[in-house]
Design an enzyme around this catalytic site. Structure first.
Site, PDB file in Angstrom:
ATOM      1  N   ALA A 165      82.422  52.048 -29.675  1.00 22.48           N
ATOM      2  CA  ALA A 165      82.981  51.884 -28.328  1.00 22.48           C
ATOM      3  C   ALA A 165      82.178  52.739 -27.360  1.00 22.48           C
ATOM      4  CB  ALA A 165      84.445  52.313 -28.297  1.00 22.48           C
ATOM      5  N   ASP A 166      82.223  52.356 -26.102  1.00 19.63           N
ATOM      6  CA  ASP A 166      81.577  53.158 -25.056  1.00 19.63           C
ATOM      7  C   ASP A 166      82.535  54.208 -24.518  1.00 19.63           C
ATOM      8  OD1 ASP A 166      79.029  51.735 -24.993  1.00 19.63           O
ATOM      9  OD2 ASP A 166      80.291  50.054 -24.429  1.00 19.63           O
ATOM     10  N   GLU A 189      82.411  40.593 -29.989  1.00 18.76           N
ATOM     11  CA  GLU A 189      83.196  41.733 -30.492  1.00 18.76           C
ATOM     12  C   GLU A 189      84.690  41.490 -30.268  1.00 18.76           C
ATOM     13  OE1 GLU A 189      79.945  45.338 -29.959  1.00 18.76           O
ATOM     14  OE2 GLU A 189      81.276  44.886 -28.306  1.00 18.76           O
ATOM     15  N   GLY A 196      76.281  47.482 -25.544  1.00 15.25           N
ATOM     16  CA  GLY A 196      75.196  46.812 -26.285  1.00 15.25           C
ATOM     17  C   GLY A 196      75.142  45.317 -25.984  1.00 15.25           C
TER      18      GLY A 196
HETATM   19  C1  5RP Z   1      78.199  46.986 -28.094  1.00 16.86           C
HETATM   20  C2  5RP Z   1      79.294  47.979 -28.029  1.00 16.86           C
HETATM   21  C3  5RP Z   1      79.083  49.265 -28.761  1.00 16.86           C
HETATM   22  O1  5RP Z   1      80.112  49.424 -29.667  1.00 16.86           O
HETATM   23  C4  5RP Z   1      79.072  50.388 -27.777  1.00 16.86           C
HETATM   24  O2  5RP Z   1      78.088  50.135 -26.800  1.00 16.86           O
HETATM   25  C5  5RP Z   1      78.817  51.733 -28.466  1.00 16.86           C
HETATM   26  O3  5RP Z   1      77.491  51.794 -28.876  1.00 16.86           O
HETATM   27  P1  5RP Z   1      76.919  53.030 -29.696  1.00 16.86           P
HETATM   28  O4  5RP Z   1      77.623  53.043 -31.000  1.00 16.86           O
HETATM   29  O5  5RP Z   1      75.450  52.723 -29.810  1.00 16.86           O
HETATM   30  O6  5RP Z   1      77.180  54.283 -28.897  1.00 16.86           O
HETATM   31  O7  5RP Z   1      80.328  47.781 -27.452  1.00 16.86           O
HETATM   32  O8  5RP Z   1      78.471  45.867 -27.290  1.00 16.86           O
END
Ligand code: 5RP
Length: 238
Positions: free
Chosen positions: A89-90, A109, A103
């Site tokens: 998650a962000d 997702e 991402g």
């Molecule tokens: C991709 C996402 C990822 O889960 C989110 O961006 C987290 O990425 P990371 O694990 O590289 O920090 O939602 O669409």
């Protein structure tokens, strides 16, 4: 150790902790992003040692990695229902509501998470926030008349009580990033999202919006890497 290494170690620790929730025979959703990749790698070691699972990937990138590592990847349309999805998650906010899509894989997702009995989020400690919104909210939009759709998103964000509504087409004009579904991503810098449910509803009503990165009431457990180990945040079962 640099900050980057510390964050990567926290992601890896969270990903490895998720292995505890995997049982033989499970149908698993595999997330996208660097934390999800740590999980896919850790899972592949178990699979090579004989663990039988079937996986559904949330992106072409994850599917490719999983296959390379010997994990059987199936289509969600064939499997239909998943036991568990493990994804990054962000941002992780109150009630385990999430911002996802950094991402660019938010649509798959969300489809995969909503086809799962349970979603477990894995992340480094910096992802946990008191209020969602500092991370720009990704909104997947169709390319047709995208600039109009982006204006409508900005209006909806303002009406939903967010601190700001700065819009950015991911990749920029003429070089727009394309999702696995061939759509664009509009990143909306809202700074604070006081009412994620309200904003989600407002975005869902805009023609041209395919989906958004607010994951409301989908995750029930988070495994968060911190300097003092992996913290478990669990919601009461719904
Ligand atoms: C991709 C996402 C990822 O889960 C989110 O961006 C987290 O990425 P990371 O694990 O590289 O920090 O939602 O669409």
């Amino acid at each position: 150790m640099t900050n980057l290494h510390i964050v990567e170690d926290q992601k890896r620790a969270a990903a490895e902790a998720a292995l505890e929730y995997i049982k033989p025979g499970m149908k698993l959703g595999l997330g996208t992003g660097s934390t999800a990749e740590h999980f896919v790698r850790a899972l592949s070691i178990r699979v090579q040692a004989g663990l039988k699972i079937v996986a559904v990937a949330t992106s072409e990138r994850t599917a490719e990695l999983a296959r390379e590592l010997g994990i059987e990847v199936a289509e969600l349309g064939a499997v239909r229902h998943l036991d568990l999805t493990i994804d990054g998650a962000d941002e992780i906010g109150p009630g385990l509501n999430l911002i996802k899509g950094g991402g660019g894989a938010l649509l798959r997702e969300k489809i995969v998470a909503s086809a799962s009995d349970r979603m477990i989020v894995i992340a480094d400690g910096a992802k946990v926030v008191e209020t969602l919104g500092r991370f720009p909210l990704p909104v997947e939009i169709v390319p047709f008349a995208y600039s109009i759709t982006m204006e409508r998103i900005a209006e909806a964000v303002a009406r939903s009580g967010c601190a700001q509504n700065l819009m950015h087409l991911r990749g920029g004009e003429g070089h727009a990033f394309k999702t696995d579904g061939g759509n664009y991503i509009a990143d909306c810098s809202a700074q604070t999202i006081p009412d994620p449910e309200r904003l989600a509803r407002a975005l869902e009503g805009i023609p041209g919006v395919v989906d958004h990165g607010l994951f409301i009431s989908l995750a029930s457990l988070a495994l968060v890497g911190t300097q003092s180990g992996v913290k478990v945040i669990e919601l009461a079962r719904r």
